[in-house]
Design a protein around this motif. Structure first.
Motif, PDB file in Angstrom:
ATOM      1  N   GLU A 160       0.806  -1.225   0.000  1.00 58.32           N
ATOM      2  CA  GLU A 160       0.000   0.000   0.000  1.00 58.32           C
ATOM      3  C   GLU A 160       0.836   1.271   0.000  1.00 58.32           C
ATOM      4  N   LEU A 358      -1.827  10.348  -7.408  1.00 58.74           N
ATOM      5  CA  LEU A 358      -2.725   9.265  -6.978  1.00 58.74           C
ATOM      6  C   LEU A 358      -4.151   9.452  -7.493  1.00 58.74           C
ATOM      7  N   ASP A 359      -4.503  10.686  -7.869  1.00 60.07           N
ATOM      8  CA  ASP A 359      -5.866  10.957  -8.372  1.00 60.07           C
ATOM      9  C   ASP A 359      -5.948  10.931  -9.890  1.00 60.07           C
ATOM     10  N   ASP A 361      -5.857   9.751 -13.831  1.00 59.08           N
ATOM     11  CA  ASP A 361      -6.137   8.494 -14.541  1.00 59.08           C
ATOM     12  C   ASP A 361      -5.111   8.223 -15.640  1.00 59.08           C
ATOM     13  N   ARG A 383       1.891   3.293  -7.231  1.00 58.54           N
ATOM     14  CA  ARG A 383       0.655   3.225  -6.447  1.00 58.54           C
ATOM     15  C   ARG A 383      -0.539   3.584  -7.323  1.00 58.54           C
ATOM     16  N   ALA A 384      -0.372   4.652  -8.091  1.00 64.14           N
ATOM     17  CA  ALA A 384      -1.471   5.079  -8.971  1.00 64.14           C
ATOM     18  C   ALA A 384      -1.789   3.983  -9.985  1.00 64.14           C
ATOM     19  N   ASN A 387      -3.920   1.476  -8.559  1.00 64.73           N
ATOM     20  CA  ASN A 387      -5.308   1.934  -8.376  1.00 64.73           C
ATOM     21  C   ASN A 387      -6.039   2.051  -9.707  1.00 64.73           C
TER      22      ASN A 387
END
Ligand code: SF4
Ligand code: SF4
Ligand code: SF4
Length: 567
Positions: A160, A358-359, A361, A383-384, A387
């Motif tokens: 994580e 992280l936000d 796309d 990390r992205a 996600n």
């Protein structure tokens, strides 16, 4: 979110819907014991230490995963909850070797704390555990399976926080063991040595090779400061004892990286054995000899007053030092410059925060190799990707991010990435000095949906450029050069100075220092105090962690003294 009213241990508590019982209790100052829980990780609900009794609900509930509800009545230390906690602890102590007096974490171990809290003063069950291996194949930290309680904090941290997915569990039940990759020695694994697993481990299972047995929590000093090993400027908690660096930890709720560090910030600087420059030196009869500060500064000032000077800095220092350096060269016939290249200004778009990655796309990496030089940016991109974000790398050479990228294209194929960007809603362009104008032009059309993160090789590059320094080479015309910075150690630089009088202000002995006419000792990263401007443009405090050795003076103070001598 709406307000929820509940009662915990008879105390009325107002929480937010969506909070867990544990979060609500902690916010109200009520201490529920935990072991597998860690605030930087997702709740796991596995260790059963945080079980609480909820009126009207059958069985005990794991408070770290149970949401609050209006009117709930919670008992955190009911007889049933305490009985289960004791039983869990007795089993944990029976399962592996927890003879605390021989463990480097004794005194600071969360499992041991729990045993004291619940009055475990003897072993209840037989302890037929095996002698388990100790894996010391990594340089910076060691895994002792005998102390592991399988709380999975390390596994979650690796997935994580670092997004590296090196750690997992093999076997089942009491045979379960933490493993790296497909059960290879940790030193041969894909581990990137960020140390996140080490920092979250509640017991003595993950051992820091340098600080183990070096001092209990009550014996050490913590100093919060800013990492200056790259331009990101992560927040550090530096642990010291007896004027010695013991350990570097991340600070979980800090900007910009939320506690994630890399090997360059956490471990490597503690193993730096280069020889320090600890006294001013002047070349006499062909040899560098120690000289007093007053005499040495007088020589440098006289030199600066005559002929033309060029000051060249590396920016691994504070804003205050860089500003004073610029000011010094505004007082003489000469100029100041920066030895490191600086990323070009994009000319459009909005600067991103690290967390914007992280936000997004779509993350486009162009002319940058964050996994080598600004590693935490690379981990955020991983990390992205985990996600669901797309990762595109534009490069004409190898780039470690390509391994997990959805597409890696050459500069000639930039159109493929701009087509993907046109379909995306939030694009972050991560670039460095290798950005080519073709890519720069191609992304201009994206408008508001584009933010960018400009990486630069210089550590405090934003502080340096804000103070007016621009990239420069030795100009070949100066009659004296003044080289400043911990990193101004490139031996090739010496050749470019054409034998001109050279002053070097540095922390470590290097070929450049050995070839100089005057040497001024400078502090190292943990001896400096001031500010640095991080990758997000935030001015962060750099605190002095340890005193400078006798004979060393702060570089900004030395530069200011030279300015005074020029008046
Ligand atoms: S090594 Fe530490 S963090 Fe990992 S499972 Fe074992 S006790 Fe938990
Ligand atoms: S140091 Fe970082 S990458 Fe290595 S195992 Fe621990 S969390 Fe994973
Ligand atoms: S990413 Fe940079 S600032 Fe952060 S810990 Fe590593 S070297 Fe330090």
């Amino acid at each position: 979110m709406s307000e929820v009213q509940l009662t915990i241990d008879g105390q009325k508590v107002v929480a937010q819907s969506g909070q867990t019982i544990l979060e609500a209790a902690q916010a109200a100052g009520i201490d529920i014991p935990t072991l597998c829980h860690h605030p930087a990780l997702t709740a796991w609900g596995a260790c059963r230490m945080c079980l609480v009794e909820v009126k009207g609900v059958r069985g005990l509930q794991a408070s770290c995963t149970s949401p609050v509800a209006d009117g709930m009545e919670v008992q955190t230390e009911s007889d049933a909850a305490v009985e289960v906690r004791k039983f869990v602890l007795e089993l944990l102590f029976a399962e592996r070797n927890h003879y605390c007096m021989f463990c480097q974490m004794s005194g600071d171990c969360e499992l041991q704390d729990m045993a004291y809290r619940y009055g475990l003063d003897h072993f209840t069950y037989p302890r037929p555990y095996d002698k388990l291996p100790l894996d010391a194949s990594r340089k910076y930290f060691i895994m002792d399976h005998n102390r592991c309680i399988l709380c999975m904090r390390c596994v979650r941290a690796c997935s994580e926080i670092a997004a590296n997915h090196t750690l997992n569990v093999r076997e089942r039940g009491s045979k379960s063991m933490i493993m790296a990759d497909l059960n290879v020695p940790f030193g041969d694994s894909t581990c990137v040595e960020c140390g996140s697993c080490l920092q979250v481990c509640p017991t003595g299972a993950l051992i820091d090779a340098r600080s183990a047995y070096g001092g209990r929590e009550k014996d050490v000093t913590h100093t919060e400061t800013t990492c200056m090993q790259c331009s990101i400027g992560c927040t550090l908690d530096v642990v010291t004892r007896y004027n010695r660096l013991l350990r570097v930890d991340g600070v979980w709720d800090s900007e910009p990286s939320g506690g994630l560090l890399c090997v360059d910030g956490r471990f490597k600087p503690l193993y730096d054995n280069r020889k320090r420059v600890t006294a001013p030196m002047v070349r006499r009869d062909g040899k560098l000899v120690e000289s007093g500060w007053d005499e040495t500064l007088g020589i440098v000032a006289e030199q600066l007053k005559s002929g033309t000077s060029q000051g060249l800095a590396t920016c691994a220092t504070t804003n205050e030092t860089l500003d004073t350096f610029t000011k010094l060269f505004s007082k003489v016939d000469g100029e100041a410059g920066l030895l490191e290249p600086v990323s070009p200004a994009l000319g459009y778009g909005t600067a991103a925060k690290l967390s914007d990655i992280l936000d997004a796309d779509l993350i486009v990496v162009a002319g940058a190799q964050p996994l080598d030089y600004q590693r935490v940016v690379g981990y955020f991109i991983h990390r992205a990707g985990g996600n669901g974000a797309q990762i595109a790398v534009i490069t004409d050479s190898e780039n470690k991010l390509s391994e997990r990228a959805d597409m890696t294209v050459s500069y000639g194929d930039t159109d493929r990435v701009t087509r993907a960007a046109a379909d995306a809603e939030k694009v972050v362009l991560v670039y460095s000095v290798g950005l080519k104008s073709k890519v720069q032009a191609a992304f201009r059309e994206l408008g508001d949906k584009l933010t960018y993160l400009a990486l630069s090789p210089g550590r405090n590059q934003k502080g340096a450029t804000a103070g007016g320094l621009r990239t420069a080479e030795p100009n070949g015309a100066a009659t004296q050069y003044f080289l400043m910075g911990e990193q101004a150690e490139d031996p090739a630089l010496l050749e470019k100075l054409n034998g001109a009088f050279t002053v070097v202000q540095a922390s470590y002995v290097s070929p450049l220092v050995e070839g100089a006419d005057v040497v001024l000792p400078a502090p190292v990263w943990y001896e400096r105090a001031g500010h640095m401007t991080n990758i997000e443009g935030d001015v962060k405090v750099v605190n002095q962690v340890l005193p400078m050795p006798e004979g060393v003076r702060d570089d900004a103070v030395v530069l200011a003294a030279l300015i005074d001598l020029l008046q």
